[in-house]
Design an enzyme around this catalytic site. Structure first.
Site: not given
Length: 247
Positions: A15-16, A77, A65, A131
């Protein structure tokens, strides 16, 4: 030329690449390109960066990931709390490469979920504990929505599908699939729950977007539930990634 790309393995479809290639074309963003970098082992990341000095940003997908974390100089964070990164901003200073990791999955999920929430969606069942579930848990905690994780093989702090009682389905009105169940080509698979106990107050959210209506969503919709696939989440996380890279 500024290069952006996706690392993961395998990268059979993306998709990216389609999204960013079209974005650069449609918005007249010259001198930018988006490529696929299928690397089987994350240890090859430094070589990739050396061989592609025009790289300014990376998206990260399965299975990297989490394994990418030790290679980063800094982690935002949210990504640190989630324990997974799917977006990297690459800066180069005096020959040194500086990598900062982000998690845009959480942003995409939260922004696509919030408009659909109503007061009865105060408890959730999360199907799967991989994940993708990490970002979902982070968002639910942020929104103060209690959740119970459902898995196929017993691990601490989870329950099995067989342990989902009618009472649990009645009190947990938000159902979220983070597994590949129902994803093409395995479109006939779905979380094994008693769909007859689902009603109009339920919201079924599937992170899968191919097909747009999975068997999970179709079964929930047949019982009157609201449904949502992962396509908007995908677009929103991509927009967030571009905002990070183009600062």
């Amino acid at each position: 030329m500024k290069t952006y790309g996706l690392i993961g393995y395998p990268l059979s479809h993306s998709f990216s690449k389609k999204y960013f290639t079209e974005k650069f074309l449609n918005e007249g963003i010259a001198g930018h390109q988006y490529e696929l970098f299928p690397i089987e082992d994350i240890k090859f990341l430094p070589d990739l960066l050396t061989e592609n000095p025009s790289l300014c940003g990376l998206n990260v997908t399965i299975p990297h990931k989490v394994s990418v974390l030790p290679f980063l100089n800094e982690i935002e964070e949210a990504a640190e709390k989630i324990g997974a990164v799917n977006c990297i901003c690459i800066k180069r200073f005096e020959g040194e490469t500086y990598l900062k990791g982000f998690n845009t999955d959480a942003y995409g999920f939260e922004e696509s979920l919030k408009p659909m929430l109503t007061p009865q969606h105060n408890k959730a069942l999360i199907f799967g504990d991989g994940g993708a579930a990490k970002a979902v848990k982070y968002v639910l905690e942020k929104l103060r929505i209690e959740y119970q994780v459902v898995v196929r093989k017993a691990v601490p702090e989870t329950i099995l599908y067989a342990e989902i009682t009618p009472e649990i389905l009645n009190t947990h009105k938000l159902l979220i699939n983070t597994t590949p169940l129902g994803m093409s080509p395995n479109v006939d698979t779905f979380p094994e729950i008693d769909y007859s106990k689902i009603g109009s107050e339920h919201l079924a959210y599937d992170l899968v977007y191919n097909p747009l209506e999975t068997a999970f969503l179709a079964k929930a919709a047949a019982q009157g539930a609201q449904i949502k696939n992962g396509l908007e989440m995908l677009y929103k996380q991509a927009e967030k990634a571009w905002a990070i890279w183009s600062k």
